[in-house]
Scaffold this motif. Sequence first.
Motif, PDB file in Angstrom:
ATOM      1  N   ILE A  17     -25.543 -15.565 -18.271  1.00  0.00           N
ATOM      2  CA  ILE A  17     -26.649 -16.483 -18.035  1.00  0.00           C
ATOM      3  C   ILE A  17     -27.104 -16.300 -16.598  1.00  0.00           C
ATOM      4  CG2 ILE A  17     -26.008 -18.156 -19.792  1.00  0.00           C
ATOM      5  CD1 ILE A  17     -24.762 -19.870 -17.661  1.00  0.00           C
ATOM      6  N   ASP A  18     -28.341 -16.697 -16.329  1.00  0.00           N
ATOM      7  CA  ASP A  18     -28.943 -16.459 -15.023  1.00  0.00           C
ATOM      8  C   ASP A  18     -29.051 -17.754 -14.225  1.00  0.00           C
ATOM      9  OD1 ASP A  18     -29.353 -13.798 -15.833  1.00  0.00           O
ATOM     10  OD2 ASP A  18     -31.290 -14.311 -16.744  1.00  0.00           O
ATOM     11  N   GLY A  19     -29.156 -17.603 -12.913  1.00  0.00           N
ATOM     12  CA  GLY A  19     -29.489 -18.731 -12.054  1.00  0.00           C
ATOM     13  C   GLY A  19     -28.356 -19.641 -11.663  1.00  0.00           C
ATOM     14  N   LEU A  20     -27.101 -19.238 -11.932  1.00  0.00           N
ATOM     15  CA  LEU A  20     -25.965 -20.083 -11.567  1.00  0.00           C
ATOM     16  C   LEU A  20     -25.705 -20.002 -10.066  1.00  0.00           C
ATOM     17  CD1 LEU A  20     -23.122 -19.674 -14.217  1.00  0.00           C
ATOM     18  CD2 LEU A  20     -24.483 -21.700 -13.752  1.00  0.00           C
ATOM     19  N   GLU A  21     -25.561 -21.151  -9.422  1.00  0.00           N
ATOM     20  CA  GLU A  21     -25.163 -21.195  -8.016  1.00  0.00           C
ATOM     21  C   GLU A  21     -23.640 -21.272  -7.940  1.00  0.00           C
ATOM     22  OE1 GLU A  21     -27.113 -24.569  -6.390  1.00  0.00           O
ATOM     23  OE2 GLU A  21     -29.127 -23.787  -6.735  1.00  0.00           O
ATOM     24  N   ASP A  22     -23.079 -20.645  -6.909  1.00  0.00           N
ATOM     25  CA  ASP A  22     -21.618 -20.628  -6.706  1.00  0.00           C
ATOM     26  C   ASP A  22     -20.898 -20.145  -7.970  1.00  0.00           C
ATOM     27  OD1 ASP A  22     -21.950 -21.741  -4.120  1.00  0.00           O
ATOM     28  OD2 ASP A  22     -22.060 -23.749  -4.984  1.00  0.00           O
ATOM     29  N   ALA A  23     -21.432 -19.112  -8.575  1.00  0.00           N
ATOM     30  CA  ALA A  23     -20.883 -18.628  -9.850  1.00  0.00           C
ATOM     31  C   ALA A  23     -19.595 -17.851  -9.631  1.00  0.00           C
ATOM     32  CB  ALA A  23     -21.906 -17.746 -10.552  1.00  0.00           C
ATOM     33  N   SER A  24     -18.626 -18.087 -10.509  1.00  0.00           N
ATOM     34  CA  SER A  24     -17.378 -17.327 -10.458  1.00  0.00           C
ATOM     35  C   SER A  24     -16.739 -17.325 -11.838  1.00  0.00           C
ATOM     36  CB  SER A  24     -16.408 -17.918  -9.433  1.00  0.00           C
ATOM     37  OG  SER A  24     -15.995 -19.216  -9.806  1.00  0.00           O
ATOM     38  N   TRP A  25     -16.088 -16.223 -12.174  1.00  0.00           N
ATOM     39  CA  TRP A  25     -15.334 -16.118 -13.418  1.00  0.00           C
ATOM     40  C   TRP A  25     -13.920 -16.608 -13.162  1.00  0.00           C
ATOM     41  CZ3 TRP A  25     -17.457 -14.796 -18.048  1.00  0.00           C
ATOM     42  CH2 TRP A  25     -18.694 -14.166 -18.046  1.00  0.00           C
ATOM     43  N   GLN A  26     -13.407 -17.431 -14.046  1.00  0.00           N
ATOM     44  CA  GLN A  26     -12.055 -17.928 -13.852  1.00  0.00           C
ATOM     45  C   GLN A  26     -11.247 -17.897 -15.134  1.00  0.00           C
ATOM     46  OE1 GLN A  26     -11.667 -22.340 -13.280  1.00  0.00           O
ATOM     47  NE2 GLN A  26     -13.879 -22.209 -12.902  1.00  0.00           N
ATOM     48  N   ASP A  27      -9.945 -17.704 -14.951  1.00  0.00           N
ATOM     49  CA  ASP A  27      -9.018 -17.732 -16.072  1.00  0.00           C
ATOM     50  C   ASP A  27      -8.648 -19.181 -16.372  1.00  0.00           C
ATOM     51  OD1 ASP A  27      -8.502 -14.880 -16.635  1.00  0.00           O
ATOM     52  OD2 ASP A  27      -7.700 -14.871 -14.596  1.00  0.00           O
ATOM     53  N   VAL A  28      -8.578 -19.517 -17.636  1.00  0.00           N
ATOM     54  CA  VAL A  28      -8.125 -20.846 -18.055  1.00  0.00           C
ATOM     55  C   VAL A  28      -7.024 -20.651 -19.088  1.00  0.00           C
ATOM     56  CG1 VAL A  28      -8.759 -23.066 -19.047  1.00  0.00           C
ATOM     57  CG2 VAL A  28     -10.432 -21.808 -17.677  1.00  0.00           C
ATOM     58  N   GLU A  29      -5.841 -21.145 -18.796  1.00  0.00           N
ATOM     59  CA  GLU A  29      -4.728 -21.038 -19.724  1.00  0.00           C
ATOM     60  C   GLU A  29      -4.742 -22.225 -20.683  1.00  0.00           C
ATOM     61  OE1 GLU A  29      -1.050 -20.647 -17.677  1.00  0.00           O
ATOM     62  OE2 GLU A  29      -1.625 -18.784 -16.669  1.00  0.00           O
ATOM     63  N   THR A  30      -4.424 -21.962 -21.943  1.00  0.00           N
ATOM     64  CA  THR A  30      -4.360 -23.027 -22.936  1.00  0.00           C
ATOM     65  C   THR A  30      -3.086 -22.869 -23.765  1.00  0.00           C
ATOM     66  OG1 THR A  30      -5.286 -22.145 -25.021  1.00  0.00           O
ATOM     67  CG2 THR A  30      -6.845 -22.530 -23.217  1.00  0.00           C
ATOM     68  N   PRO A  31      -2.611 -23.949 -24.374  1.00  0.00           N
ATOM     69  CA  PRO A  31      -1.442 -23.835 -25.259  1.00  0.00           C
ATOM     70  C   PRO A  31      -1.766 -23.181 -26.588  1.00  0.00           C
ATOM     71  CG  PRO A  31      -2.249 -26.092 -25.208  1.00  0.00           C
ATOM     72  CD  PRO A  31      -3.028 -25.344 -24.183  1.00  0.00           C
ATOM     73  N   TRP A  32      -3.013 -22.796 -26.796  1.00  0.00           N
ATOM     74  CA  TRP A  32      -3.446 -22.161 -28.037  1.00  0.00           C
ATOM     75  C   TRP A  32      -3.720 -20.675 -27.824  1.00  0.00           C
ATOM     76  CZ3 TRP A  32      -2.756 -25.798 -31.610  1.00  0.00           C
ATOM     77  CH2 TRP A  32      -2.821 -27.140 -31.193  1.00  0.00           C
ATOM     78  N   GLY A  33      -3.297 -20.151 -26.677  1.00  0.00           N
ATOM     79  CA  GLY A  33      -3.519 -18.750 -26.377  1.00  0.00           C
ATOM     80  C   GLY A  33      -4.656 -18.560 -25.386  1.00  0.00           C
ATOM     81  N   ARG A  34      -5.075 -17.315 -25.231  1.00  0.00           N
ATOM     82  CA  ARG A  34      -6.145 -16.985 -24.285  1.00  0.00           C
ATOM     83  C   ARG A  34      -7.513 -17.169 -24.942  1.00  0.00           C
ATOM     84  NH1 ARG A  34      -4.989 -14.176 -19.838  1.00  0.00           N
ATOM     85  NH2 ARG A  34      -7.035 -13.182 -19.859  1.00  0.00           N
TER      86      ARG A  34
END
Length: 291
Positions: A17-34
């Motif tokens: 998507i376009d136009g995001l300010e302070d954009a960053s990709w992050q990992d999120v761990e869940t008890p249901w897997g990745r």
Amino acid sequence: MSDRMIAVIGGSGLYRIDGLEDASWQDVETPWGRPSDQILTGQIDGIEIAFLPRHGRGHVHAPSSVPYRANIDALKRLGVTDLISVSACGSFREEMAPGHFVIVDQFIDRTYLREGSFFGTGCVAHVSLAHPTCPELSATCATVAEDAGVTVHRDGTYLAMEGPQFSTLAESRLFRESWGADVIGMTNMPEARLAREAELCYASIAMVTDFDSWHPDHGEVVIATIIATMSGNAEKARKLIARLPAALGAAHPPCPKGCDRALEGAILTTPEHRDPALVARLDAVAGRVLD
């Protein structure tokens, strides 16, 4: 400070998507897997946005192998309040032509290989799915799409098939003529079910790429044609997403249809008989009612 956080799950063709300010990709761990991928977070108009490519960047997940529970849990864990599903679909209606968007309000679920609930043995719950999408969020999506110049059809019925193959001609005619479906896709179920269990306001934007196989002038579905239409649809979707935060606003009042309270009275297993391991896995999804 905004108390609304909008998430977009992007389907085939929509990987950014376009136009995001302070954009960053992050990992999120869940008890249901990745989840399907890292989650892109940022802000538009001061409102928090999360974006998750449903099939992963590079399109690595087939419809049946998308980690639906992990995706919804991860978004809930981040603080998402409103979830917009964007997906490619085939059309059963002449008037719902390739390039048009359909705002889905009902589903027929024909999937059978996927885990469809966060709950189960040790913690049983039953939520209402009579109206599986949020009318308020769906209406806003429709209005924003129209303002962006997209041809929009409201209140469509989406048939979710297992895939990954497209329909036979006999199936296509059955779904269109006897079952009354408007569009067909492979990914909105069990996503919509899980979003309801996670008490998220959920809207589904189905982007038409083809007429499935029922149409006498179009014949069988051709993947090259679908990909060409997908590119234009993705551009329209990005314009829609960029306008959504301003249309929705920073405040997130209680949902008038109760999407954010879907679990109230839904859990039947008494506290002393609940499986502690399952309850622990439900911390993000159902912690509000289990604590």
